[in-house]
Design an enzyme around this catalytic site. Sequence first.
Site, PDB file in Angstrom:
ATOM      1  N   TRP A  99       0.833  -1.214   0.000  1.00 24.57           N
ATOM      2  CA  TRP A  99       0.000   0.000   0.000  1.00 24.57           C
ATOM      3  C   TRP A  99       0.858   1.251   0.000  1.00 24.57           C
ATOM      4  CZ3 TRP A  99      -4.229  -1.620  -1.748  1.00 24.57           C
ATOM      5  CH2 TRP A  99      -4.717  -2.896  -1.391  1.00 24.57           C
ATOM      6  N   ASP A 166      -1.327   6.981   6.321  1.00 28.77           N
ATOM      7  CA  ASP A 166      -2.402   6.041   6.024  1.00 28.77           C
ATOM      8  C   ASP A 166      -2.508   5.113   7.222  1.00 28.77           C
ATOM      9  OD1 ASP A 166      -4.025   3.968   5.203  1.00 28.77           O
ATOM     10  OD2 ASP A 166      -2.885   3.480   3.395  1.00 28.77           O
ATOM     11  N   LYS A 190     -11.302  -1.940   8.180  1.00 27.52           N
ATOM     12  CA  LYS A 190     -10.368  -2.746   8.964  1.00 27.52           C
ATOM     13  C   LYS A 190     -10.691  -2.648  10.455  1.00 27.52           C
ATOM     14  CE  LYS A 190      -7.621  -3.256   5.280  1.00 27.52           C
ATOM     15  NZ  LYS A 190      -7.363  -4.497   4.584  1.00 27.52           N
TER      16      LYS A 190
END
Length: 341
Positions: A99, A166, A190
């Site tokens: 990511w 992030d 999440k």
Amino acid sequence: MKKYNFNAGPSILPKEVMEATAAACLEFEGSGLSLMETSHRAKNFQPVVDEAVALFKELLNIPEGYAVIFLGGGASLEFCMVPYNFLEKKAAYLNTGVWATKAEKEAKLFGEVVEVASSKDKNFTYIPKNFTIPTDADYFHITTNNTIYGTEILKDYDSPVPMIADMSSDIFSRPIDVSKYGMIYGGAQKNLSMAGVTFCIIKEDLLGKVSRPIPTMLDYRTHVNKGSMFNTPPTVPIYCALQNLKWIKKQGGVEAMEKLAIKRAEIVYGEIDRNKLFVGTAEEDSRSRMNITFVLKPEYQEVGVKGHRDVGGFRASCYNAMTIEGCEALVACMKEFEAKH
């Protein structure tokens, strides 16, 4: 049969959060309408957004001068919105996994990108140390938790430039010093809500500094100025997030979440380190509390258990809603597997 959900995302949610959200989808606050058909501009929905923002600020102790907004598009859209709004000449990125790599790739479309460090040389099994953040960068970007490779940044760096993080997969799992960040963002599926909403915590005085024109929908000022209501926001996921924020507060806040995260990690990593069949994939001082990755030791690989395509083996995602009982059940399963093989 009781099931323990170790999925990486969309992931486990507390039962009461799912029940409250499901009930609202049938009828929202006695209105005779489902939450799914309730206008985002209805008088009874605005308090949902307001309370969710207030709980964000309370639970994370967010200082004055920061806005909390809810958007669509997932963290992947933020990979381009961040440089669109903040990159004028140069940005710095720490590359710790898939990511982080994707975020860095998007930023290169908008200007110069300096990769301050990377753990790609060892398949992202560690968090780099002793790197230097360029003082002339417009911002420094990090990905705090690596869901695929099982590493996590468990401290708030001191950065000479605005730091953007992030935190899709570890938000609300530990106290953070928000004042050290220019922006924190993440997909909610999440550790916060169901899939479909993205959260952004933005230091407002950083906005409006780039010279490029920004499309209306991609300009953070649009959504900050309209309180997430410029266009129709993802109403059901925001409501679900509110229920989960209430649950976190009731459990004792992020301090309590961190204690549980540490205990869950100790249980599962303890068994990985003890069990003769398994070995953890992340270096010990970089291990994630949220995503615990491990594989069969080489001499047992013939069992042929298929894991994530980039790592192999197994991954146990231990987000806030995962119980100690669930971790103990996983360990019992590992012990049983060891006894058989």
